[in-house]
Each structure stands twice: as C-alpha cells, then as structure tokens.
Scaffold this motif. Structure first.
Motif, short mmCIF file in Angstrom:
data_model
loop_
_atom_site.label_atom_id
_atom_site.label_comp_id
_atom_site.label_asym_id
_atom_site.label_seq_id
_atom_site.Cartn_x
_atom_site.Cartn_y
_atom_site.Cartn_z
N VAL A 94 53.49 34.27 30.65
CA VAL A 94 53.14 35.70 30.74
C VAL A 94 51.79 35.90 30.05
O VAL A 94 51.60 35.51 28.89
N ILE A 95 50.85 36.50 30.75
CA ILE A 95 49.49 36.66 30.24
C ILE A 95 49.04 38.12 30.38
O ILE A 95 49.19 38.73 31.44
N ILE A 96 48.46 38.65 29.30
CA ILE A 96 47.90 39.99 29.32
C ILE A 96 46.51 39.94 29.95
O ILE A 96 45.66 39.14 29.56
N VAL A 97 46.27 40.82 30.92
CA VAL A 97 44.96 40.91 31.56
C VAL A 97 44.07 41.84 30.74
O VAL A 97 44.51 42.93 30.34
N PRO A 98 42.82 41.47 30.46
CA PRO A 98 41.91 42.38 29.75
C PRO A 98 41.83 43.72 30.46
O PRO A 98 41.80 43.78 31.70
N ASP A 99 41.80 44.80 29.70
CA ASP A 99 41.85 46.15 30.25
C ASP A 99 40.84 46.38 31.38
O ASP A 99 39.62 46.26 31.17
N ASP A 100 41.34 46.71 32.55
CA ASP A 100 40.59 47.23 33.69
C ASP A 100 39.57 46.29 34.34
O ASP A 100 39.00 46.64 35.36
N VAL A 101 39.33 45.10 33.80
CA VAL A 101 38.28 44.25 34.37
C VAL A 101 38.66 43.68 35.73
O VAL A 101 37.79 43.22 36.48
N LEU A 102 39.96 43.71 36.07
CA LEU A 102 40.39 43.19 37.36
C LEU A 102 40.89 44.26 38.32
O LEU A 102 41.32 43.95 39.42
N VAL A 103 40.87 45.51 37.90
CA VAL A 103 41.39 46.56 38.78
C VAL A 103 40.32 47.59 39.15
O VAL A 103 40.59 48.48 39.95
N ARG A 104 39.14 47.45 38.58
CA ARG A 104 38.04 48.36 38.91
C ARG A 104 36.93 47.58 39.61
O ARG A 104 36.30 46.73 38.99
N PRO A 105 36.71 47.84 40.89
CA PRO A 105 35.65 47.11 41.61
C PRO A 105 34.26 47.59 41.20
O PRO A 105 33.66 48.46 41.83
N GLY A 106 33.78 46.99 40.11
CA GLY A 106 32.49 47.37 39.57
C GLY A 106 31.85 46.24 38.81
O GLY A 106 32.26 45.08 38.96
N PRO A 107 30.87 46.52 37.97
CA PRO A 107 30.10 45.47 37.27
C PRO A 107 30.95 44.56 36.39
O PRO A 107 30.63 43.38 36.24
N ARG A 108 32.04 45.08 35.81
CA ARG A 108 32.85 44.26 34.91
C ARG A 108 33.71 43.22 35.64
O ARG A 108 34.44 42.46 35.01
N ILE A 109 33.58 43.17 36.96
CA ILE A 109 34.32 42.15 37.70
C ILE A 109 33.84 40.76 37.30
O ILE A 109 34.55 39.77 37.46
N VAL A 110 32.62 40.68 36.75
CA VAL A 110 32.11 39.40 36.24
C VAL A 110 33.03 38.90 35.12
O VAL A 110 33.37 37.72 35.06
N GLU A 111 33.46 39.82 34.24
CA GLU A 111 34.42 39.46 33.18
C GLU A 111 35.77 39.08 33.78
O GLU A 111 36.45 38.17 33.31
N GLY A 112 36.15 39.81 34.82
CA GLY A 112 37.42 39.53 35.49
C GLY A 112 37.44 38.14 36.11
O GLY A 112 38.45 37.43 36.04
N ILE A 113 36.33 37.74 36.69
CA ILE A 113 36.24 36.41 37.29
C ILE A 113 36.33 35.31 36.23
O ILE A 113 37.01 34.30 36.41
N LYS A 114 35.69 35.54 35.08
CA LYS A 114 35.78 34.56 33.98
C LYS A 114 37.23 34.43 33.50
O LYS A 114 37.69 33.35 33.16
N PHE A 115 37.95 35.57 33.51
CA PHE A 115 39.35 35.54 33.12
C PHE A 115 40.17 34.70 34.11
O PHE A 115 40.99 33.87 33.71
N ILE A 116 39.94 34.91 35.40
CA ILE A 116 40.65 34.14 36.42
C ILE A 116 40.36 32.65 36.26
O ILE A 116 41.26 31.81 36.36
#
Length: 271
Positions: A246-268
């Motif tokens: 079970v892993i906590i996803v950083p807040d909103d970086v994977l659910v908001r299609p915007g600039p922070r998706i770069v952080e979301g990709i690093k998380f993936i």
C-alpha cells in the motif's frame, strides 16, 4: 424579479467598464490544473479569479473565488473583470456560452492522453502571450514522458483507489491510465466504458493487485493516512493484505493534468 434583472444589467455594464477601461489581460481559471498552468507560465499577476478547489501553489488559495468547479458564479466572474476564462470538461457549458456572449474569451481544454498536456500548455501559453515560458514547461513534460516510456518495464499489477466507500478507480482509457501503461504497470481495472468506475469487493478479491495506490487524508500526515487507508484495504482483503504493498500518492500530482505531472511521472518510476 425586475430588481434582480436590473442588478444583473448594472453588473454587466460595470464589467464592461472595468474590462475595457483597462486593456490588461485578466484571467479566471475554472479548475485546479488550469490554475497551476497559469502559475507555471508565470502569469499569476493576471489571475483575478479561480475556484474553491484551486489550492496550489499556496498563493492560489488567496485568489478571488468565483465558485465551485461545476457551478461557478457568472456574477463573480463578471465582477472580477475577467477578459479570459480557462475552462475544461465538467464546467457548465451553458454558463461558458453566456460568458462568450459577453465577449469574454473562453479557452477550453480537455486532455484525453498524457501526450496532450504539452500541446495544451503550448496552446494556452500562445493565447496568453507567454509562448517562451510555455515551451519550457511543455518541454519538461515531454522529457518526463520520454523517460517513463523508455525505462525498463515493470512487471507488477496495481489499483489506483481514488476514494473509498464506494471505491472509485481509473481505467486505462484515460490520460492518467495512459501514464501507467507507459511504465508497464498492469492496471487490474483494464479498459472500461466508464473511465472512472466503481470497483466491487468481489472484483478486487478476484483480481488482487501487487500494489494499491491511495491518496492522503486531509488533516492527516502521511503515516496517519497510510494507517487509515491500509485499514480500508484490510476491510476488503483481510489477512491477505500482507501480500499487497500500500503506497500513498503525493497530493494531486497524479490527478491534475498540469505541470506537476512531471512529479507524478517520477513517482510512477519509483514504484
């Protein structure tokens, strides 16, 4: 009724007086990801309104609120003096059309795939006069997508639990689902007519994933959130939860299609 109509007419006249007495571009955003795009383009000085959901970066919280994402106030948008409104799927079409009739420029975006994001950001940047900055932001997203696609593929299955009671997840047929596909992670939801389906307990037991991604809980730190969310999952799997990470996803970086998706990709990539 006449008084209310008269008040609205006065408001419209007031809007035109503000908007055209000052030729400076004034922007209202009707979704959190659009607010984040405006900040990434360094145009926050022109941002005169956003929604109650717009909370990042922290300065976004202090921007004049025009209402909810799915029910913004026409009066508040007009009061803000907006000349441009950034909108997306889920914003009420009738209200957007009304704003268009007042001469407000509506820029509508709706990313269907992760690859759409840099294109959309470049387009918004051009229309808002921030083309060079848009190219920089878009390039970072393109590079992150390229990195994700060319990393060794992961041989793991996962479930992204967007919320519990009921449990909503995300299918492959979304911009977010597409990100995970690039990594090689197998979404147990797979393809679905419903892009964000409710997942039953029976389905989860039959298709147990290696990883379950969950969000943090408002007002709780990561450890507290993990404890609560793990219990939610234990209610489904019982002692079999020991076989699931079970892993906590950083807040909103994977659910908001915007600039922070770069952080979301690093998380993936870290999974």
């Amino acid at each position: 009724m006449r008084i209310k109509y008269f008040h609205f007419v006065i408001l419209i006249l007031f809007y035109f007086q503000i908007a055209y007495a000052n030729n400076t571009q004034k922007i209202v955003t009707l979704a959190p990801n659009l607010t984040e795009i405006v900040f990434a383009l360094e145009l926050e000085g022109k941002l005169v309104g956003n929604t109650f959901l717009c909370d990042y970066p922290i300065k976004a919280k202090s921007i004049f609120k025009v209402g909810q994402y799915n029910d913004p106030s026409l009066e508040k948008i007009l009061t803000s003096g907006a000349t441009v409104v950034l909108a997306t799927k889920g914003n009420p079409i009738a209200k957007l059309n009304k704003l268009k009739s007042y001469g407000i420029n509506i820029i509508e975006v709706n990313p269907e795939r992760a690859e759409d994001l840099p294109v959309i950001i470049n387009d918004i940047a051009k229309k808002l006069g921030a083309e060079k900055k848009g190219e920089i932001v878009a390039k970072k997203i393109k590079e992150a997508l390229f990195s994700l696609e060319n990393k060794p593929k992961k041989n793991k299955s996962f479930l992204f639990a967007l919320q519990f009671n009921p449990l909503y997840s995300v299918s492959e047929d979304t911009w977010l689902g597409g990100l995970f596909l690039k990594s090689g992670l197998k979404n147990i939801v797979g393809k679905s007519i419903i892009k964000y389906p409710i997942i039953t307990k029976e389905f989860l037991i039959k298709n147990r994933p290696d990883i379950i991604l969950v969000g943090s809980i408002k007002g709780k730190n990561i450890d507290e959130s993990l404890k609560i969310q793990t219990q939610n999952i234990k209610n489904i799997y019982g002692n079999d939860i020991d076989k699931i990470k079970v892993i906590i996803v950083p807040d909103d970086v994977l659910v908001r299609p915007g600039p922070r998706i770069v952080e979301g990709i690093k998380f993936i990539e870290s999974l």
